[in-house]
Design a protein around this motif. Structure first.
Motif, PDB file in Angstrom:
ATOM      1  N   VAL A 129       0.840  -1.208   0.000  1.00 21.94           N
ATOM      2  CA  VAL A 129       0.000   0.000   0.000  1.00 21.94           C
ATOM      3  C   VAL A 129       0.874   1.256   0.000  1.00 21.94           C
ATOM      4  CG1 VAL A 129      -1.769   1.295   1.273  1.00 21.94           C
ATOM      5  CG2 VAL A 129      -1.987  -1.176   1.008  1.00 21.94           C
ATOM      6  N   LEU A 130       2.007   1.223   0.711  1.00 18.25           N
ATOM      7  CA  LEU A 130       2.928   2.360   0.632  1.00 18.25           C
ATOM      8  C   LEU A 130       3.434   2.531  -0.797  1.00 18.25           C
ATOM      9  CD1 LEU A 130       4.989   2.031   3.931  1.00 18.25           C
ATOM     10  CD2 LEU A 130       3.710   4.050   3.197  1.00 18.25           C
ATOM     11  N   GLY A 131       3.764   1.413  -1.448  1.00 17.58           N
ATOM     12  CA  GLY A 131       4.222   1.488  -2.841  1.00 17.58           C
ATOM     13  C   GLY A 131       3.182   2.085  -3.758  1.00 17.58           C
ATOM     14  N   THR A 132       1.937   1.659  -3.610  1.00 19.64           N
ATOM     15  CA  THR A 132       0.887   2.207  -4.480  1.00 19.64           C
ATOM     16  C   THR A 132       0.582   3.665  -4.121  1.00 19.64           C
ATOM     17  OG1 THR A 132      -0.873   1.250  -3.121  1.00 19.64           O
ATOM     18  CG2 THR A 132      -0.132  -0.040  -5.018  1.00 19.64           C
ATOM     19  N   LYS A 139       5.947   9.299  -7.357  1.00 22.07           N
ATOM     20  CA  LYS A 139       7.291   9.130  -6.790  1.00 22.07           C
ATOM     21  C   LYS A 139       7.683   7.678  -7.046  1.00 22.07           C
ATOM     22  CE  LYS A 139       6.807  12.832  -3.501  1.00 22.07           C
ATOM     23  NZ  LYS A 139       7.000  13.313  -2.154  1.00 22.07           N
ATOM     24  N   TYR A 140       8.078   7.433  -8.281  1.00 18.74           N
ATOM     25  CA  TYR A 140       8.229   6.068  -8.779  1.00 18.74           C
ATOM     26  C   TYR A 140       9.379   5.299  -8.147  1.00 18.74           C
ATOM     27  CZ  TYR A 140       4.871   7.832 -12.158  1.00 18.74           C
ATOM     28  OH  TYR A 140       3.761   8.382 -12.746  1.00 18.74           O
ATOM     29  N   ASP A 141      10.480   5.956  -7.827  1.00 17.04           N
ATOM     30  CA  ASP A 141      11.604   5.241  -7.209  1.00 17.04           C
ATOM     31  C   ASP A 141      11.212   4.705  -5.831  1.00 17.04           C
ATOM     32  OD1 ASP A 141      13.243   5.630  -9.397  1.00 17.04           O
ATOM     33  OD2 ASP A 141      14.200   7.437  -8.579  1.00 17.04           O
ATOM     34  N   ARG A 142      10.539   5.539  -5.055  1.00 13.25           N
ATOM     35  CA  ARG A 142      10.068   5.086  -3.731  1.00 13.25           C
ATOM     36  C   ARG A 142       9.023   3.985  -3.884  1.00 13.25           C
ATOM     37  NH1 ARG A 142       9.455   9.887   0.662  1.00 13.25           N
ATOM     38  NH2 ARG A 142      11.250   9.166   1.833  1.00 13.25           N
ATOM     39  N   ALA A 143       8.133   4.164  -4.832  1.00 15.88           N
ATOM     40  CA  ALA A 143       7.095   3.156  -5.072  1.00 15.88           C
ATOM     41  C   ALA A 143       7.740   1.814  -5.387  1.00 15.88           C
ATOM     42  CB  ALA A 143       6.179   3.596  -6.213  1.00 15.88           C
ATOM     43  N   LYS A 144       8.725   1.838  -6.262  1.00 21.37           N
ATOM     44  CA  LYS A 144       9.390   0.595  -6.660  1.00 21.37           C
ATOM     45  C   LYS A 144      10.088  -0.066  -5.471  1.00 21.37           C
ATOM     46  CE  LYS A 144      12.581  -1.292 -10.076  1.00 21.37           C
ATOM     47  NZ  LYS A 144      13.475  -0.987 -11.197  1.00 21.37           N
ATOM     48  N   ALA A 145      10.743   0.716  -4.629  1.00 16.85           N
ATOM     49  CA  ALA A 145      11.443   0.165  -3.466  1.00 16.85           C
ATOM     50  C   ALA A 145      10.456  -0.533  -2.521  1.00 16.85           C
ATOM     51  CB  ALA A 145      12.198   1.277  -2.731  1.00 16.85           C
ATOM     52  N   ALA A 169       0.942  -4.518  -9.212  1.00 14.17           N
ATOM     53  CA  ALA A 169       1.316  -3.129  -8.940  1.00 14.17           C
ATOM     54  C   ALA A 169       2.661  -2.790  -9.609  1.00 14.17           C
ATOM     55  CB  ALA A 169       1.386  -2.887  -7.433  1.00 14.17           C
ATOM     56  N   LEU A 170       3.611  -3.734  -9.558  1.00  9.39           N
ATOM     57  CA  LEU A 170       4.898  -3.516 -10.230  1.00  9.39           C
ATOM     58  C   LEU A 170       4.716  -3.410 -11.735  1.00  9.39           C
ATOM     59  CD1 LEU A 170       7.208  -5.861  -8.145  1.00  9.39           C
ATOM     60  CD2 LEU A 170       7.558  -3.401  -8.493  1.00  9.39           C
ATOM     61  N   GLY A 171       3.803  -4.190 -12.292  1.00  2.00           N
ATOM     62  CA  GLY A 171       3.494  -4.102 -13.709  1.00  2.00           C
ATOM     63  C   GLY A 171       2.932  -2.748 -14.086  1.00  2.00           C
ATOM     64  N   ASN A 172       2.012  -2.246 -13.269  1.00  4.43           N
ATOM     65  CA  ASN A 172       1.458  -0.902 -13.511  1.00  4.43           C
ATOM     66  C   ASN A 172       2.542   0.154 -13.426  1.00  4.43           C
ATOM     67  OD1 ASN A 172      -1.152  -1.856 -13.874  1.00  4.43           O
ATOM     68  ND2 ASN A 172      -1.679  -1.629 -11.721  1.00  4.43           N
ATOM     69  N   LEU A 173       3.442  -0.015 -12.457  1.00  6.38           N
ATOM     70  CA  LEU A 173       4.544   0.932 -12.290  1.00  6.38           C
ATOM     71  C   LEU A 173       5.461   0.885 -13.526  1.00  6.38           C
ATOM     72  CD1 LEU A 173       6.135   2.901 -10.468  1.00  6.38           C
ATOM     73  CD2 LEU A 173       7.290   0.900  -9.513  1.00  6.38           C
ATOM     74  N   SER A 174       5.725  -0.301 -14.015  1.00  6.78           N
ATOM     75  CA  SER A 174       6.576  -0.470 -15.188  1.00  6.78           C
ATOM     76  C   SER A 174       5.956   0.187 -16.429  1.00  6.78           C
ATOM     77  CB  SER A 174       6.816  -1.962 -15.457  1.00  6.78           C
ATOM     78  OG  SER A 174       7.607  -2.144 -16.584  1.00  6.78           O
ATOM     79  N   ILE A 175       4.662   0.051 -16.571  1.00  6.67           N
ATOM     80  CA  ILE A 175       3.960   0.675 -17.697  1.00  6.67           C
ATOM     81  C   ILE A 175       4.079   2.200 -17.606  1.00  6.67           C
ATOM     82  CG2 ILE A 175       1.679   1.129 -18.685  1.00  6.67           C
ATOM     83  CD1 ILE A 175       1.006  -1.829 -17.952  1.00  6.67           C
ATOM     84  N   GLU A 176       3.943   2.716 -16.414  1.00  8.09           N
ATOM     85  CA  GLU A 176       4.021   4.164 -16.208  1.00  8.09           C
ATOM     86  C   GLU A 176       5.408   4.661 -16.552  1.00  8.09           C
ATOM     87  OE1 GLU A 176       2.308   7.739 -15.528  1.00  8.09           O
ATOM     88  OE2 GLU A 176       1.273   5.864 -15.386  1.00  8.09           O
TER      89      GLU A 176
END
Length: 176
Positions: A129-132, A139-145, A169-176
């Motif tokens: 939930v913190l990542g999302t 803040k993609y770097d923090r989200a990924k961590a 969630a990682l997939g969505n982050l990767s798309i972004e």
């Protein structure tokens, strides 16, 4: 084609019947809320079994109210693990409502409590939930961590649901 449309319509009818059944149950429980609230355990159980899930779908403010009441009970009864889970659930509700900073703050508090309890498996959902939340703030770097931490813990504790949710969630982050 007609068969697919027919099956779709049957699904809609069944879903609306299930929803109305749930609403009847919820209304019945709400009518008896004063009696239910007299016993912490009963109220806590009704909240987690009926109210929170139902209101997450129809009224996020009511879900927040019932989660907060459950947190009060968990604190009063020293149910620390439940308190951590509820704090994270409340953070998720705040995130859904668009109160991302409030969600992040609450999740850090939940994370501190989970660490104090020495229950790292409670942290999986918190990290996700913190990542999302950080994803929502771009803040993609923090989200990924945080998402990577959630995924590593979900593997360690063999939590398949969280593995899949975190990969999504990682997939969505990767798309972004």
């Amino acid at each position: 084609m007609k068969k697919k449309i027919f099956l779709f319509l049957i699904g809609l009818i069944l879903n609306s019947q299930l929803f109305s059944q749930s609403k009847k149950s919820i209304d019945s429980l709400r009518n008896n809320l004063k009696e239910i609230a007299k016993n912490d355990t009963t109220f806590f159980t009704v909240n987690s079994t009926y109210f929170v899930d139902y209101y997450f779908k129809v009224n996020i403010d009511s879900a927040i109210y019932f989660i907060q009441k459950s947190i009060e009970i968990a604190k009063r009864r020293n149910w620390a693990e439940s308190e951590v889970q509820l704090m994270n659930q409340l953070a998720f509700a705040y995130q859904q409502k668009g109160l991302v900073y409030k969600a992040i703050d609450l999740n850090y508090k939940a994370l501190i409590l989970a660490n104090k309890l020495k229950k790292p498996q409670l942290s999986i959902y918190i990290y996700r939930v913190l990542g999302t939340s950080y994803y929502d703030l771009k803040k993609y770097d923090r989200a990924k961590a945080f998402l990577n931490s959630a995924y590593e813990l979900s593997l360690k504790y063999q939590d398949q649901y969280e593995q899949l949710a975190t990969l999504n969630a990682l997939g969505n982050l990767s798309i972004e």
